[in-house]
Scaffold this motif. Structure first.
Motif, PDB file in Angstrom:
ATOM      1  N   THR A  18      48.381 -14.701 -72.833  1.00 18.34           N
ATOM      2  CA  THR A  18      48.812 -14.680 -74.227  1.00 18.34           C
ATOM      3  C   THR A  18      48.581 -16.030 -74.898  1.00 18.34           C
ATOM      4  O   THR A  18      48.584 -17.079 -74.252  1.00 18.34           O
ATOM      5  N   ASP A 126      52.553  -8.993 -80.035  1.00 15.65           N
ATOM      6  CA  ASP A 126      51.477  -8.639 -79.112  1.00 15.65           C
ATOM      7  C   ASP A 126      51.869  -7.698 -77.982  1.00 15.65           C
ATOM      8  O   ASP A 126      50.994  -7.239 -77.247  1.00 15.65           O
ATOM      9  N   CYS A 127      53.141  -7.367 -77.821  1.00 15.59           N
ATOM     10  CA  CYS A 127      53.510  -6.499 -76.695  1.00 15.59           C
ATOM     11  C   CYS A 127      53.426  -5.019 -77.045  1.00 15.59           C
ATOM     12  O   CYS A 127      53.497  -4.165 -76.147  1.00 15.59           O
TER      13      CYS A 127
END
Length: 386
Positions: A18, A126-127
């Motif tokens: 990430t 972003d998850c």
């Protein structure tokens, strides 16, 4: 027999480390001020830490109930009633999770099946997408445009299809620091009311909201909350991101399905931490009640510190993030600019394009102001030299 190591076929082949991990590592490497990853550089309440030691010493060190300790679930139910005028059932509607990330994962996994479409709004955390992909779902992203990042409801309605299963919303919104209004929640309901569509509402910054009318939670909407999973985070509320405790509120029929995933993912969350959090909610409600003022002061300090810089500061109505436009400073794209910034200026930030699936040509970066005053002042001083 072959002795070559077996290499598994990746279920997430396009996913790497990430941006948060990358930028924090670069900040450490270059001895930079880290305004990238969203965590405070100050500690949480002394009472909360003390109560953790109390419960550890008292022997509360075995498994908690899978759904969470009764004390913490009851405290959450009472707080929800006070905040949103709705008291969920502490036994059937509240599940304690390993941070908000687990809550989001179990919600997506429970509600999304192969071929289902999931609508989200970019820039988005972003998850979401990896969980949808692992569930076999299809992401349909609606890109919001700066500086307001408001939802075009006609565009949203046009994206709805017979395969739409879930809509993921996030308010206050990371990374844009914008908030939804009650009218937005109403608009969402009007469009999906006649369809079998669930809502996952990421509200981890619910107590860090500076909007005039406060936080517009899905839990305030009598109809929408009956088909929604609302996700919250104690890490954000109590400055203890390393404790990894979150929770979700959902009607019993949905919670049953969430818990089927949760029980085989983490099963139960650390017992003495849950008990300490319950004590904190009971004894010191003023902590979360005063968070808007606490973080607004930090937002304003960083904003004022950047007043004489060449950066254009966008409004921040919630979260502990501030967006700045660097178009007067550099022609680099936002990823390249963030690398240059940490290496040559000594400040780590997050590029906004990493939160988007489609190209995001705007020159915007995200700064975290959940920092001590000295940290904010030092970062502002460096940024004013641009």
């Amino acid at each position: 027999m072959s002795t070559a190591a077996l290499i598994p076929q990746s279920k997430l082949p396009a996913l790497g480390t990430t941006i948060f991990t990358q930028m924090s590592a670069l900040a450490q490497k270059h001895n930079a001020i880290n305004l990238s990853q969203g965590f405070p550089d100050f500690d949480g309440p002394e009472y909360l830490k003390h109560q953790l030691s109390v419960h550890v010493a008292a022997g509360a060190n075995q498994y908690a109930p899978m759904t969470g300790t009764p004390a913490l679930r009851s405290a959450i139910a009472a707080k929800t009633a006070l905040l949103y005028g709705y008291q969920p059932d502490a036994d059937s509607d509240i599940t304690i999770t390993s941070g908000a990330t687990e809550a989001l994962y179990v919600a997506i996994t429970a509600l999304v099946s192969a071929g289902d479409e999931v609508i989200s709004f970019d820039p988005s955390y972003d998850c979401y997408a990896p969980a949808v992909q692992l569930a076999g779902g299809v992401m349909k992203r609606i890109q919001l445009q700066p500086p307001a990042f408001k939802v075009d409801w006609a565009q949203f309605a046009a994206q709805i299809s017979d395969r739409t299963k879930v809509v993921i919303i996030n308010t206050p919104h990371n990374p844009t620091a914008t908030t939804w209004r009650a009218e937005d929640i109403d608009q969402l309901w009007q469009i999906i009311a006649e369809r079998n569509i669930f809502v996952i509402s990421d509200e981890v910054y619910e107590h860090i909201c500076f909007a005039e009318n406060g936080h517009a939670s899905v839990l305030r909407h009598p109809q929408l909350r009956q088909r929604a999973v609302t996700v919250s985070s104690f890490g954000k509320t109590f400055h203890m991101t390393g404790w990894r405790v979150g929770y979700c509120v959902a009607p019993a029929a949905i919670s049953v399905e969430l818990r089927k995933i949760h029980q085989f993912l983490t099963f139960a969350i650390t017992t003495p931490v849950q008990l300490a959090l319950a004590d904190m909610l009971h004894e010191h409600p003023e902590h979360w009640q005063e968070l808007p003022e606490f973080y607004q002061a930090k937002r304003d300090r960083l904003t004022q510190g950047l007043a004489n810089s060449r950066l254009k500061v966008l409004p921040s109505a919630g979260t502990y993030f501030l967006l700045v436009d660097y178009s007067d400073v550099s022609d680099l794209d936002d990823v390249a600019f963030c690398h240059w910034l940490v290496e040559h200026v000594g400040v780590a930030a997050i590029p906004l394009s990493v939160f988007c699936a489609e190209p995001f040509p705007h020159k915007l970066i995200r700064l975290c102001f959940a920092k001590r005053e000295a940290t904010l002042d030092a970062a502002a001083e460096r940024l004013c030299q641009l």
